[in-house]
Scaffold this motif. Structure first.
Motif, PDB file in Angstrom:
ATOM      1  N   VAL A   1       7.030   0.953  -7.125  1.00  0.00           N
ATOM      2  CA  VAL A   1       6.742  -0.354  -6.557  1.00  0.00           C
ATOM      3  C   VAL A   1       6.855  -1.371  -7.689  1.00  0.00           C
ATOM      4  N   TRP A   2       7.829  -2.277  -7.567  1.00  0.00           N
ATOM      5  CA  TRP A   2       8.046  -3.299  -8.588  1.00  0.00           C
ATOM      6  C   TRP A   2       8.193  -4.672  -7.932  1.00  0.00           C
ATOM      7  N   PRO A   3       7.058  -5.332  -7.617  1.00  0.00           N
ATOM      8  CA  PRO A   3       7.159  -6.688  -7.083  1.00  0.00           C
ATOM      9  C   PRO A   3       7.705  -7.617  -8.171  1.00  0.00           C
ATOM     10  N   ASN A   4       8.475  -8.613  -7.766  1.00  0.00           N
ATOM     11  CA  ASN A   4       9.073  -9.571  -8.708  1.00  0.00           C
ATOM     12  C   ASN A   4       9.777  -8.849  -9.855  1.00  0.00           C
ATOM     13  N   LEU A   5      10.599  -7.863  -9.502  1.00  0.00           N
ATOM     14  CA  LEU A   5      11.299  -7.058 -10.507  1.00  0.00           C
ATOM     15  C   LEU A   5      12.126  -7.931 -11.443  1.00  0.00           C
ATOM     16  N   CYS A   6      12.914  -8.811 -10.875  1.00  0.00           N
ATOM     17  CA  CYS A   6      13.734  -9.714 -11.677  1.00  0.00           C
ATOM     18  C   CYS A   6      14.247 -10.828 -10.774  1.00  0.00           C
ATOM     19  N   SER A   7      14.932 -11.767 -11.373  1.00  0.00           N
ATOM     20  CA  SER A   7      15.519 -12.879 -10.619  1.00  0.00           C
ATOM     21  C   SER A   7      17.006 -12.937 -10.945  1.00  0.00           C
ATOM     22  N   PRO A   8      17.795 -12.073 -10.310  1.00  0.00           N
ATOM     23  CA  PRO A   8      19.199 -11.928 -10.700  1.00  0.00           C
ATOM     24  C   PRO A   8      20.100 -13.039 -10.166  1.00  0.00           C
ATOM     25  N   TYR A   9      21.217 -13.174 -10.808  1.00  0.00           N
ATOM     26  CA  TYR A   9      22.243 -14.138 -10.435  1.00  0.00           C
ATOM     27  C   TYR A   9      22.698 -13.927  -8.989  1.00  0.00           C
ATOM     28  N   ILE A  10      22.839 -12.656  -8.606  1.00  0.00           N
ATOM     29  CA  ILE A  10      23.311 -12.314  -7.261  1.00  0.00           C
ATOM     30  C   ILE A  10      22.386 -12.880  -6.177  1.00  0.00           C
TER      31      ILE A  10
ATOM     32  N   GLY B   1       0.849  -1.183   0.000  1.00  0.00           N
ATOM     33  CA  GLY B   1       0.000   0.000   0.000  1.00  0.00           C
ATOM     34  C   GLY B   1       0.881   1.227   0.000  1.00  0.00           C
ATOM     35  N   ALA B   2       0.428   2.292  -0.638  1.00  0.00           N
ATOM     36  CA  ALA B   2       1.211   3.529  -0.692  1.00  0.00           C
ATOM     37  C   ALA B   2       0.266   4.718  -0.692  1.00  0.00           C
ATOM     38  N   ILE B   3       0.719   5.791  -0.092  1.00  0.00           N
ATOM     39  CA  ILE B   3      -0.047   7.032  -0.094  1.00  0.00           C
ATOM     40  C   ILE B   3       0.938   8.192  -0.163  1.00  0.00           C
ATOM     41  N   SER B   4       0.565   9.231  -0.891  1.00  0.00           N
ATOM     42  CA  SER B   4       1.374  10.444  -0.973  1.00  0.00           C
ATOM     43  C   SER B   4       0.502  11.627  -0.600  1.00  0.00           C
ATOM     44  N   LEU B   5       1.030  12.492   0.236  1.00  0.00           N
ATOM     45  CA  LEU B   5       0.321  13.709   0.615  1.00  0.00           C
ATOM     46  C   LEU B   5       1.106  14.905   0.100  1.00  0.00           C
ATOM     47  N   ILE B   6       0.425  15.851  -0.480  1.00  0.00           N
ATOM     48  CA  ILE B   6       1.088  16.982  -1.110  1.00  0.00           C
ATOM     49  C   ILE B   6       1.671  17.970  -0.103  1.00  0.00           C
ATOM     50  N   GLY B   7       1.130  18.018   1.088  1.00  0.00           N
ATOM     51  CA  GLY B   7       1.649  18.958   2.086  1.00  0.00           C
ATOM     52  C   GLY B   7       1.305  20.394   1.735  1.00  0.00           C
ATOM     53  N   ARG B   8       2.225  21.325   2.012  1.00  0.00           N
ATOM     54  CA  ARG B   8       1.962  22.750   1.791  1.00  0.00           C
ATOM     55  C   ARG B   8       2.377  23.237   0.409  1.00  0.00           C
TER      56      ARG B   8
ATOM     57  N   ASP C   1      11.960  -7.996  -4.902  1.00  0.00           N
ATOM     58  CA  ASP C   1      10.927  -6.958  -4.958  1.00  0.00           C
ATOM     59  C   ASP C   1      11.609  -5.622  -4.699  1.00  0.00           C
ATOM     60  N   PHE C   2      11.188  -4.592  -5.439  1.00  0.00           N
ATOM     61  CA  PHE C   2      11.812  -3.270  -5.369  1.00  0.00           C
ATOM     62  C   PHE C   2      10.763  -2.242  -4.965  1.00  0.00           C
ATOM     63  N   PHE C   3      11.103  -1.429  -3.960  1.00  0.00           N
ATOM     64  CA  PHE C   3      10.231  -0.359  -3.488  1.00  0.00           C
ATOM     65  C   PHE C   3      11.082   0.873  -3.261  1.00  0.00           C
ATOM     66  N   ALA C   4      10.587   2.050  -3.669  1.00  0.00           N
ATOM     67  CA  ALA C   4      11.370   3.271  -3.462  1.00  0.00           C
ATOM     68  C   ALA C   4      10.457   4.475  -3.298  1.00  0.00           C
ATOM     69  N   VAL C   5      10.944   5.426  -2.501  1.00  0.00           N
ATOM     70  CA  VAL C   5      10.276   6.716  -2.315  1.00  0.00           C
ATOM     71  C   VAL C   5      11.287   7.795  -2.663  1.00  0.00           C
TER      72      VAL C   5
END
Length: 197
Positions: A39-48, A22-29, A55-59
């Motif tokens: 939000v990228w679930p199951n982005l890839c299946s890397p060798y590492i 779940g994600a929410i963004s508030l604009i503020g002032r 899964d990748f998540f970023a703000v």
């Protein structure tokens, strides 16, 4: 199937479970939204990660406009994909019967190698997106050449906090004063350290 979070492919093979997000963004002032989320679930299946999914998540907290945060939202995960697909590391070393290194020590060495590879991958991602932000126009949000005066480039910025989930690990990287916090049993546990001047 007993697990309600699992599904099967048409071939009968189970799909990888997708985390509930779940994600929410508030604009503020501000007069306009300067922040972005990826939000990228199951982005890839890397060798590492032994070819297991991540899964990748970023703000991204935009500073001085939405353009760099938007650039990060649109490009950071792609840069990460490129870096991960280029990364090859020996995850488990070979050993012989005469090997004096204990199994525990081999696991520790393996973990250290993998940890260093993640650090290199993420450092490269941050450096590449930073270079891209310097040629992003403050007025129109695109890179050179856009026709705007040269003084419009490199004026905006963004903090970044990203999280990569594997089966066994939470990997967090941040730049700026955005932070990651894990809540366990009602208690907040910091996962990152703010970068403040």
């Amino acid at each position: 199937m007993s697990d309600s979070n699992s599904a099967t492919l048409g071939t009968g093979a189970p799909e990888e479970p997708v985390p509930l997000v779940g994600a929410i963004s508030l604009i503020g002032r501000r007069s306009s939204m300067e922040d972005a989320i990826s939000v990228w679930p199951n982005l890839c299946s890397p060798y590492i990660n032994k070819h297991r999914p991540i899964d990748f998540f970023a703000v991204y907290d935009g500073h001085g406009g939405p353009h760099v945060a938007g650039l990060c939202r649109d490009r950071m995960y792609l840069i990460l994909l490129e870096e991960l697909m280029m990364t090859r590391t020996i995850i488990s070393g070979s050993s012989s019967n005469n090997d004096n290194i204990t199994r525990l020590r081999r696991k520790q060495l393996e973990w250290e190698r993998v940890k260093e590879m993640w650090k290199r991958v993420l450092k490269s991602c941050f450096e590449r997106i930073d270079e891209m932000s310097f040629v992003t126009c403050y007025e129109c949000g695109i890179g050179v050449p856009c026709g705007c005066p040269p003084q419009h480039y490199g004026l905006g910025g963004s903090t970044v906090v990203l999280t990569i989930l594997t089966e066994k690990t939470i990997i967090v990287a941040n730049c700026g004063d955005s932070r990651a916090v894990l809540c366990r049993g009602g208690r907040a546990m910091p996962l990152s350290i703010d970068h403040k001047v």
